[in-house]
Design an enzyme around this catalytic site. Structure first.
Site, PDB file in Angstrom:
ATOM      1  N   TYR A  55      75.090 -21.188 -49.354  1.00 56.78           N
ATOM      2  CA  TYR A  55      75.203 -19.771 -50.091  1.00 56.78           C
ATOM      3  C   TYR A  55      74.819 -19.880 -51.663  1.00 56.78           C
ATOM      4  O   TYR A  55      74.370 -19.128 -52.219  1.00 56.78           O
ATOM      5  CB  TYR A  55      76.380 -18.228 -49.105  1.00 56.78           C
ATOM      6  CG  TYR A  55      76.381 -18.423 -48.212  1.00 56.78           C
ATOM      7  CD1 TYR A  55      75.314 -17.530 -47.887  1.00 56.78           C
ATOM      8  CD2 TYR A  55      77.483 -19.140 -46.934  1.00 56.78           C
ATOM      9  CE1 TYR A  55      75.402 -17.223 -46.420  1.00 56.78           C
ATOM     10  CE2 TYR A  55      77.229 -18.492 -45.186  1.00 56.78           C
ATOM     11  CZ  TYR A  55      76.239 -17.500 -45.007  1.00 56.78           C
ATOM     12  OH  TYR A  55      76.285 -17.531 -44.261  1.00 56.78           O
ATOM     13  N   ARG A  58      71.332 -19.835 -51.005  1.00 56.47           N
ATOM     14  CA  ARG A  58      70.738 -18.408 -51.208  1.00 56.47           C
ATOM     15  C   ARG A  58      70.546 -17.808 -52.216  1.00 56.47           C
ATOM     16  O   ARG A  58      69.829 -16.865 -52.613  1.00 56.47           O
ATOM     17  CB  ARG A  58      71.275 -17.533 -49.780  1.00 56.47           C
ATOM     18  CG  ARG A  58      71.554 -18.826 -48.412  1.00 56.47           C
ATOM     19  CD  ARG A  58      70.000 -18.338 -47.922  1.00 56.47           C
ATOM     20  NE  ARG A  58      69.089 -18.973 -47.849  1.00 56.47           N
ATOM     21  CZ  ARG A  58      69.576 -20.101 -47.748  1.00 56.47           C
ATOM     22  NH1 ARG A  58      69.895 -21.555 -47.099  1.00 56.47           N
ATOM     23  NH2 ARG A  58      67.788 -21.408 -48.049  1.00 56.47           N
ATOM     24  N   GLN A  88      71.711  -5.070 -42.670  1.00 55.08           N
ATOM     25  CA  GLN A  88      71.870  -6.444 -42.161  1.00 55.08           C
ATOM     26  C   GLN A  88      71.675  -7.144 -43.498  1.00 55.08           C
ATOM     27  O   GLN A  88      72.262  -8.408 -42.931  1.00 55.08           O
ATOM     28  CB  GLN A  88      71.421  -6.820 -41.090  1.00 55.08           C
ATOM     29  CG  GLN A  88      71.848  -5.641 -40.127  1.00 55.08           C
ATOM     30  CD  GLN A  88      70.219  -5.860 -38.988  1.00 55.08           C
ATOM     31  OE1 GLN A  88      70.612  -7.084 -38.513  1.00 55.08           O
ATOM     32  NE2 GLN A  88      69.446  -5.222 -39.032  1.00 55.08           N
ATOM     33  N   ASN A  89      71.463  -6.913 -44.426  1.00 52.32           N
ATOM     34  CA  ASN A  89      70.931  -8.152 -45.581  1.00 52.32           C
ATOM     35  C   ASN A  89      71.840  -8.297 -46.469  1.00 52.32           C
ATOM     36  O   ASN A  89      72.315  -7.752 -47.013  1.00 52.32           O
ATOM     37  CB  ASN A  89      69.354  -7.974 -46.770  1.00 52.32           C
ATOM     38  CG  ASN A  89      68.481  -7.394 -45.303  1.00 52.32           C
ATOM     39  OD1 ASN A  89      68.570  -8.181 -44.223  1.00 52.32           O
ATOM     40  ND2 ASN A  89      67.367  -7.110 -45.925  1.00 52.32           N
ATOM     41  N   VAL A  90      72.020  -9.907 -46.731  1.00 51.47           N
ATOM     42  CA  VAL A  90      72.826  -9.673 -47.630  1.00 51.47           C
ATOM     43  C   VAL A  90      72.908  -9.724 -49.576  1.00 51.47           C
ATOM     44  O   VAL A  90      73.689 -10.306 -50.572  1.00 51.47           O
ATOM     45  CB  VAL A  90      73.776 -11.404 -47.781  1.00 51.47           C
ATOM     46  CG1 VAL A  90      74.603 -11.081 -46.387  1.00 51.47           C
ATOM     47  CG2 VAL A  90      72.879 -12.305 -47.524  1.00 51.47           C
ATOM     48  N   ASP A  91      71.031  -9.356 -49.095  1.00 55.52           N
ATOM     49  CA  ASP A  91      70.762  -9.572 -50.962  1.00 55.52           C
ATOM     50  C   ASP A  91      70.835  -8.149 -51.287  1.00 55.52           C
ATOM     51  O   ASP A  91      71.024  -7.792 -50.436  1.00 55.52           O
ATOM     52  CB  ASP A  91      69.513 -10.371 -50.875  1.00 55.52           C
ATOM     53  CG  ASP A  91      68.309  -8.604 -50.114  1.00 55.52           C
ATOM     54  OD1 ASP A  91      68.556  -7.840 -50.176  1.00 55.52           O
ATOM     55  OD2 ASP A  91      67.678  -9.666 -49.225  1.00 55.52           O
ATOM     56  N   HIS A 106      76.225  -7.113 -43.622  1.00 54.77           N
ATOM     57  CA  HIS A 106      76.721  -8.373 -42.680  1.00 54.77           C
ATOM     58  C   HIS A 106      76.982  -9.268 -44.072  1.00 54.77           C
ATOM     59  O   HIS A 106      77.361 -10.252 -44.063  1.00 54.77           O
ATOM     60  CB  HIS A 106      75.259  -9.574 -42.285  1.00 54.77           C
ATOM     61  CG  HIS A 106      75.314  -8.239 -40.955  1.00 54.77           C
ATOM     62  ND1 HIS A 106      74.177  -8.976 -41.012  1.00 54.77           N
ATOM     63  CD2 HIS A 106      76.287  -8.549 -40.235  1.00 54.77           C
ATOM     64  CE1 HIS A 106      73.973  -8.896 -39.215  1.00 54.77           C
ATOM     65  NE2 HIS A 106      75.120  -7.785 -39.222  1.00 54.77           N
ATOM     66  N   THR A 175      63.243  -6.174 -38.028  1.00 53.98           N
ATOM     67  CA  THR A 175      64.482  -7.179 -37.533  1.00 53.98           C
ATOM     68  C   THR A 175      64.305  -7.148 -35.967  1.00 53.98           C
ATOM     69  O   THR A 175      63.465  -6.040 -35.903  1.00 53.98           O
ATOM     70  CB  THR A 175      66.534  -5.772 -37.742  1.00 53.98           C
ATOM     71  OG1 THR A 175      67.161  -5.962 -37.783  1.00 53.98           O
ATOM     72  CG2 THR A 175      65.929  -3.996 -37.374  1.00 53.98           C
ATOM     73  N   SER A 176      64.963  -8.600 -36.189  1.00 53.64           N
ATOM     74  CA  SER A 176      64.542  -8.315 -34.523  1.00 53.64           C
ATOM     75  C   SER A 176      65.428  -7.572 -33.778  1.00 53.64           C
ATOM     76  O   SER A 176      65.156  -8.254 -32.218  1.00 53.64           O
ATOM     77  CB  SER A 176      64.374  -9.975 -34.338  1.00 53.64           C
ATOM     78  OG  SER A 176      66.061  -9.808 -35.121  1.00 53.64           O
TER      79      SER A 176
HETATM   80  P1  OAD Z   1      65.440 -11.650 -37.851  1.00 58.98           P
HETATM   81  O1  OAD Z   1      65.406 -13.493 -38.793  1.00 58.98           O
HETATM   82  O2  OAD Z   1      65.880 -12.204 -36.326  1.00 58.98           O
HETATM   83  O3  OAD Z   1      64.353 -10.573 -37.826  1.00 58.98           O
HETATM   84  C1  OAD Z   1      63.337 -10.822 -38.690  1.00 58.98           C
HETATM   85  C2  OAD Z   1      62.238  -9.487 -38.174  1.00 58.98           C
HETATM   86  O4  OAD Z   1      61.941  -9.664 -39.333  1.00 58.98           O
HETATM   87  C3  OAD Z   1      61.365  -9.302 -36.826  1.00 58.98           C
HETATM   88  O5  OAD Z   1      61.350  -8.942 -36.243  1.00 58.98           O
HETATM   89  C4  OAD Z   1      60.258 -10.556 -37.922  1.00 58.98           C
HETATM   90  O6  OAD Z   1      59.033  -9.632 -37.413  1.00 58.98           O
HETATM   91  C5  OAD Z   1      60.181  -9.139 -39.198  1.00 58.98           C
HETATM   92  N1  OAD Z   1      59.401  -9.793 -40.008  1.00 58.98           N
HETATM   93  C6  OAD Z   1      58.770 -11.088 -40.431  1.00 58.98           C
HETATM   94  N2  OAD Z   1      58.009 -10.664 -41.975  1.00 58.98           N
HETATM   95  C7  OAD Z   1      57.802  -9.482 -42.054  1.00 58.98           C
HETATM   96  C8  OAD Z   1      57.193  -8.098 -43.546  1.00 58.98           C
HETATM   97  N3  OAD Z   1      56.842  -8.247 -44.227  1.00 58.98           N
HETATM   98  N4  OAD Z   1      57.649  -6.721 -43.307  1.00 58.98           N
HETATM   99  C9  OAD Z   1      58.995  -6.329 -42.017  1.00 58.98           C
HETATM  100  N5  OAD Z   1      58.713  -7.008 -41.277  1.00 58.98           N
HETATM  101  C10 OAD Z   1      58.918  -8.539 -41.541  1.00 58.98           C
HETATM  102  O7  OAD Z   1      66.247 -11.158 -39.255  1.00 58.98           O
HETATM  103  P2  OAD Z   1      67.801  -9.691 -38.811  1.00 58.98           P
HETATM  104  O8  OAD Z   1      67.229  -9.165 -37.542  1.00 58.98           O
HETATM  105  O9  OAD Z   1      67.986  -9.232 -40.194  1.00 58.98           O
HETATM  106  O10 OAD Z   1      73.354 -12.135 -40.390  1.00 58.98           O
HETATM  107  O11 OAD Z   1      68.869 -10.596 -38.125  1.00 58.98           O
HETATM  108  C11 OAD Z   1      70.141 -10.212 -37.739  1.00 58.98           C
HETATM  109  C12 OAD Z   1      71.289 -10.656 -38.867  1.00 58.98           C
HETATM  110  O12 OAD Z   1      71.151 -12.243 -37.911  1.00 58.98           O
HETATM  111  C13 OAD Z   1      71.022 -11.184 -40.076  1.00 58.98           C
HETATM  112  O13 OAD Z   1      71.658 -10.330 -41.064  1.00 58.98           O
HETATM  113  C14 OAD Z   1      71.733 -12.510 -40.002  1.00 58.98           C
HETATM  114  C15 OAD Z   1      71.601 -12.749 -38.541  1.00 58.98           C
HETATM  115  O14 OAD Z   1      71.808 -13.907 -38.831  1.00 58.98           O
HETATM  116  C16 OAD Z   1      74.447 -12.975 -40.509  1.00 58.98           C
HETATM  117  O15 OAD Z   1      73.837 -13.440 -41.269  1.00 58.98           O
HETATM  118  C17 OAD Z   1      75.854 -12.658 -40.113  1.00 58.98           C
END
Ligand code: OAD
Length: 229
Positions: A55, A58, A88-91, A106, A175-176
């Site tokens: 962290y 980060r 969900q972002n920590v930034d 998160h 988000t995925s």
């Molecule tokens: P992921 O890394 O799982 O998903 C990122 C998503 O962003 C994917 O669907 C990509 O297609 C999309 N993406 C990539 N580039 C992009 C762009 N330029 N514009 C828009 N979308 C784009 O991230 P999260 O879904 O946020 O938790 O993951 C959820 C949680 O898992 C996070 O909060 C984190 C992680 O483990 C903790 O650390 C507690």
């Protein structure tokens, strides 16, 4: 006039164009670091020094980046909507862009909290952002990153559900949809509420969700054209 409520759920893709890695894309953070070592409760218990260092890195990254036009586009939408960001972002890029309502599901990278009194939360400053297992607060208690680790509960899910239930429009960005309970939040929107999902590589979603296959900056620009009165 009461503005309609626009609820925005964001994930790592929101900040990708600012230069912060996503987690699950190829080359993402979880390719480089085993997630259960650096972001789980068990990992923290096993090797707290590694987790603090993860962290710290980060935080140093975050100092070097800026909000992108997607973040500021969400602020522009506040002219016409009561915009509530659930991230969900920590930034802190939504806050730095000027969003007036941001709920972190998160945790927050620039904060730490007391391990003995979790309600004692401290904001780190740019010149003092590194922590270690030896870091102590003003009461002499050890501190930990103010991050929700895997295997831990998500305390802000209840307020997030309340916000989602009030939504007149929902937008999901970057988000995925792989991590619960965040990924299930959209199910609390009232029936018939329009839902948009901006992502260049979207996860499969039900037909009632309008997918905008675009990056956050392009997608938010398009969204503004669609949603402005
Ligand atoms: P992921 O890394 O799982 O998903 C990122 C998503 O962003 C994917 O669907 C990509 O297609 C999309 N993406 C990539 N580039 C992009 C762009 N330029 N514009 C828009 N979308 C784009 O991230 P999260 O879904 O946020 O938790 O993951 C959820 C949680 O898992 C996070 O909060 C984190 C992680 O483990 C903790 O650390 C507690």
């Amino acid at each position: 006039m009461v503005k309609p409520e626009l609820v925005v759920l964001t994930g790592a893709g929101m900040s990708a164009e600012s230069g912060i890695s996503t987690f699950r894309d190829s080359g993402g953070l979880w390719d480089k670091y085993p997630v259960m070592d650096v972001a789980s409760a068990n990992g923290f218990a096993r090797n707290p020094a590694l987790v603090h260092e993860f962290y710290n890195t980060r935080r140093r990254e975050l100092l070097g980046v800026r909000p992108n036009s997607g973040h500021s586009g969400l602020v522009e939408l506040e002219k016409w909507y009561d915009v509530k960001v659930i991230t969900q972002n920590v930034d802190d890029l939504h806050e730095r862009a000027g969003s007036s309502s941001v709920l972190h599901l998160h945790g927050e990278l620039m904060k730490v909290r007391s391990m003995r009194h979790p309600e004692r939360i401290y904001t780190l400053t740019p010149d003092n952002l590194s922590t270690s297992p030896d870091s102590r607060d003003e009461y002499g208690d050890p501190v930990r990153p103010h991050i929700v680790f895997f295997q831990e509960a998500v305390p802000n899910i209840e307020p997030a559900i309340d916000i989602m239930q009030q939504a007149d429009v929902v937008v999901i960005i970057g988000t995925s949809m792989a991590v619960y309970p965040a990924a299930g939040l959209v199910n609390y929107a009232r029936r018939g509420v329009p839902v948009y999902y901006i992502d260049p590589n979207p996860a499969p979603v039900p037909d009632n969700i309008t997918v905008i296959r675009a990056t956050a900056t392009e997608g938010v620009a398009r969204l503004i054209e669609m949603l402005r009165p």
